[in-house]
Scaffold this motif. Structure first.
Motif, PDB file in Angstrom:
ATOM      1  N   UNK A   1       0.709  -0.838   0.126  1.00  0.00           N
ATOM      2  CA  UNK A   1       0.052   0.439   0.131  1.00  0.00           C
ATOM      3  C   UNK A   1       1.097   1.707   0.023  1.00  0.00           C
ATOM      4  N   UNK A   2       1.731   1.388   0.759  1.00  0.00           N
ATOM      5  CA  UNK A   2       3.286   2.448   1.320  1.00  0.00           C
ATOM      6  C   UNK A   2       3.659   2.633  -0.218  1.00  0.00           C
ATOM      7  N   UNK A   3       3.637   1.609  -1.251  1.00  0.00           N
ATOM      8  CA  UNK A   3       4.235   1.691  -2.481  1.00  0.00           C
ATOM      9  C   UNK A   3       3.473   1.739  -3.979  1.00  0.00           C
ATOM     10  N   UNK A   4       1.895   1.834  -3.023  1.00  0.00           N
ATOM     11  CA  UNK A   4       1.203   2.812  -4.541  1.00  0.00           C
ATOM     12  C   UNK A   4       0.519   1.861  -5.175  1.00  0.00           C
ATOM     13  N   UNK A   5       0.574   0.632  -4.525  1.00  0.00           N
ATOM     14  CA  UNK A   5      -0.187  -0.311  -5.489  1.00  0.00           C
ATOM     15  C   UNK A   5      -1.916  -0.379  -4.653  1.00  0.00           C
ATOM     16  N   UNK A   6      -2.520  -0.440  -5.426  1.00  0.00           N
ATOM     17  CA  UNK A   6      -4.275  -1.090  -5.141  1.00  0.00           C
ATOM     18  C   UNK A   6      -4.853  -2.513  -4.440  1.00  0.00           C
ATOM     19  N   UNK A   7      -5.895  -1.918  -4.304  1.00  0.00           N
ATOM     20  CA  UNK A   7      -5.654  -3.274  -3.541  1.00  0.00           C
ATOM     21  C   UNK A   7      -5.688  -4.521  -4.491  1.00  0.00           C
ATOM     22  N   UNK A   8      -6.626  -4.168  -5.605  1.00  0.00           N
ATOM     23  CA  UNK A   8      -6.637  -4.955  -6.749  1.00  0.00           C
ATOM     24  C   UNK A   8      -5.623  -6.006  -7.281  1.00  0.00           C
ATOM     25  N   UNK A   9      -4.618  -4.812  -7.263  1.00  0.00           N
ATOM     26  CA  UNK A   9      -3.010  -5.624  -7.723  1.00  0.00           C
ATOM     27  C   UNK A   9      -2.780  -6.476  -6.366  1.00  0.00           C
ATOM     28  N   UNK A  10      -2.857  -5.715  -5.101  1.00  0.00           N
ATOM     29  CA  UNK A  10      -2.720  -6.914  -3.782  1.00  0.00           C
ATOM     30  C   UNK A  10      -3.144  -7.959  -4.004  1.00  0.00           C
ATOM     31  N   UNK A  11      -4.507  -8.236  -4.241  1.00  0.00           N
ATOM     32  CA  UNK A  11      -5.228  -9.517  -4.510  1.00  0.00           C
ATOM     33  C   UNK A  11      -4.843  -9.676  -5.511  1.00  0.00           C
ATOM     34  N   UNK A  12      -4.402  -9.594  -6.229  1.00  0.00           N
ATOM     35  CA  UNK A  12      -3.562 -10.292  -7.940  1.00  0.00           C
ATOM     36  C   UNK A  12      -2.221 -10.685  -6.844  1.00  0.00           C
ATOM     37  N   UNK A  13      -1.148 -10.423  -6.529  1.00  0.00           N
ATOM     38  CA  UNK A  13       0.000 -10.097  -6.047  1.00  0.00           C
ATOM     39  C   UNK A  13       0.181 -11.762  -5.045  1.00  0.00           C
ATOM     40  N   UNK A  14      -1.590 -11.276  -3.801  1.00  0.00           N
ATOM     41  CA  UNK A  14      -2.102 -12.729  -3.607  1.00  0.00           C
ATOM     42  C   UNK A  14      -1.937 -13.792  -3.672  1.00  0.00           C
TER      43      UNK A  14
END
Length: 515
Positions: A50-63
């Protein structure tokens, strides 16, 4: 035109700093025991993303990407723990413990040497998970029975597996081969003398660690020393076994109490329902295992008040375990499916009634589910760190700050710090991100490609199973009932010293070219 590259450099640097902060924060808190693994492996990387600027959608994809990489390990771990818990409760490993104690006469050093040799043989297939599944269930009851630390078992197995990973079908060699475009068998031929040297040093290290463990056990008042006046030949087999059993019990007498509760967990003769070797029931011998046991010490769940297992059932259980090992080695079935089938068979053989089967699952399921949850959380950590680009940026920037005078020695520096880098880089990042950068810079300075690859490989490969990025390590921690932070504290310096000694000797003997 100048703004875009400059902006991109700033973004990469910021991503590297955030990634480094995430790794250092999580590793430090885990080592200090200030945070639960599940919390650290999820909250800290998500916050960093989140600090790096990624959205929750992108974080969900990473997960999702990270979860898919560890899902098989998590499923296998849950069913493997349940399977081996039932086998241990049935007392399947008790004869192995007694036989090994008789053969080694309670010699801690001999057991340590045997551990590294067994792990080396089991790791010929290069599969870390299957090696841990063979070595830990077989040796953990013996280690606990003699008062030896399960963290020593993890350390010895991990070092041995690291040496065997130099084989061409090992993960690190295969990755290095893909990066530099050299056939993995050709790479391995140059590593054969280094691997032989490493195996010799491995036995020496096992002896030294065994002596250290022997002193630790003696200091606790429970040195596993078998009496010298053994005269097994002069009595019947049953009487001999009784005497050996009595001597074993005497070697694990009560030690000093520690911990907040001030109680001692009996490895022999306990009635608390904790881990037990089920040897010599009903005795009063007890010792405190809190100093070296993890949070999941009930992972094996054996009970001393359990009824004796009939011989036919013991034989069937032994066949089941051998069949499981054959399936794992042959790779006929996926490991999770193999353990599902094995657990089903184990339940039907040892608990014919459906009610008893469900009770067995409930009694052992807590530790299995908890450890499986940690592995899934590790998938979150791996996915975010790798697919967000944090690890790649960190690897690139790590070598960019090196002074120009040290560039010709970059491969040696990276080799020297190869094991500490395992705590901040995954194996993929180490070889697919860091190695190409090091190889490119070093070859420009006149260093040969093989020198770079060998230095980076040898310096790093021993530490594969100390990194929280290694999914198989979480499997091993679950099987041994150990904590990741304690494992890092216990194993870091012995493994790093071993890596550096191998690298220095290989260079000094000319087994690895300097340039």
């Amino acid at each position: 035109m100048l703004i875009l590259p400059h902006t991109r450099i700033q973004e990469d640097t910021m991503l590297s700093l955030i990634g480094l902060a995430v790794i250092v924060t999580m590793t430090t808190l885990l080592i200090l025991g200030r945070i639960a693994p599940i919390v650290g492996l999820t909250v800290i990387p998500v916050t960093g993303a989140l600090v790096a600027g990624y959205t929750f959608t992108e974080i969900g994809d990473f997960f999702g990407e990270g979860l898919s990489s560890v899902l098989n390990v998590a499923v296998m771990l849950v069913f493997a723990i349940l399977f081996f818990a039932i086998m241990n409760q049935a007392g399947l490993f008790d004869p192995l413990v007694r036989l090994t104690v008789k053969l080694t006469r309670g010699n801690v050093v001999a057991i340590c040497v045997g551990t590294v040799l067994l792990a080396a043989v089991c790791h010929l297939d290069g599969a870390g998970a299957s090696t841990f599944l063979i070595v830990i269930p077989a040796l953990l009851p013996l280690y606990r029975h003699l008062g030896m630390s399960p963290y020593l078992l993890l350390l010895l197995a991990a070092m041995s597996m690291g040496v065997l990973n130099m084989l061409p079908w090992g993960g690190p060699v295969g990755r290095a081969s893909a990066v530099v475009g050299i056939d993995p068998v050709e790479l391995w031929r140059g590593l054969i003398p280094v691997q032989i040297l490493s195996l010799v040093l491995l036995v020496i290290a096992a002896v030294l660690l065994g002596l250290r463990e022997q002193r630790r056990i003696a200091a606790r008042g429970g040195a596993p020393v078998i009496e010298e006046d053994v005269q097994e030949e002069s009595s019947s087999e049953a009487a001999a076994e009784t005497r050996v059993e009595e001597r074993e019990l005497a070697t694990v007498g009560a030690g000093g109490s520690s911990g907040s509760t001030g109680t001692a967990d009996a490895v022999v003769g306990t009635s608390t329902g904790g881990p037990s070797d089920r040897i010599g029931h009903g005795t009063g011998s007890a010792r405190n295992t809190q100093d070296f046991a993890g949070d999941n010490d009930d992972v094996w769940g054996a009970h001393d008040d359990a009824p004796a297992t009939p011989r036919w059932r013991m034989a069937t259980n032994a066949v089941l375990v051998l069949a499981m090992l054959a399936l794992l080695i042959s790779d006929i079935l996926p490991a999770p499916l193999a353990f599902m089938l094995g657990l089903s068979a184990a339940l039907m053989v040892n608990h014919p009634r459906v009610k008893d089967q469900m009770e067995a699952i409930k009694s052992h399921g807590g530790s299995a589910v908890a450890t499986g949850a940690i592995v899934l959380a590790a998938g979150c950590f791996l996915g975010i760190m790798e697919h967000s680009g944090m690890l790649d940026s960190l690897a690139t920037d790590a070598v960019a700050i090196l002074p120009s005078a040290l560039v010709p020695y970059l491969h040696l520096i990276v080799g020297f710090f190869g094991l500490p880098l395992e705590l901040v880089l995954s194996t993929d990042a180490h070889y697919f991100a860091l190695l190409p950068v090091v190889e490119g810079i070093s070859t420009e300075a006149g260093v040969g490609t093989l020198s770079v690859v060998y230095a980076v490989l040898v310096g790093n490969i021993i530490g594969t199973f100390i990194s929280p990025f290694a999914a198989a390590l979480w499997l091993a921690l679950g099987l041994a009932g150990c904590d990741i932070g304690k494992h890092i504290r216990y194993s870091f310096f012995p493994m790093w010293i071993f890596s550096v000694v191998v690298l220095v000797l290989a260079l000094a003997l000319g087994l690895i070219p300097w340039s």
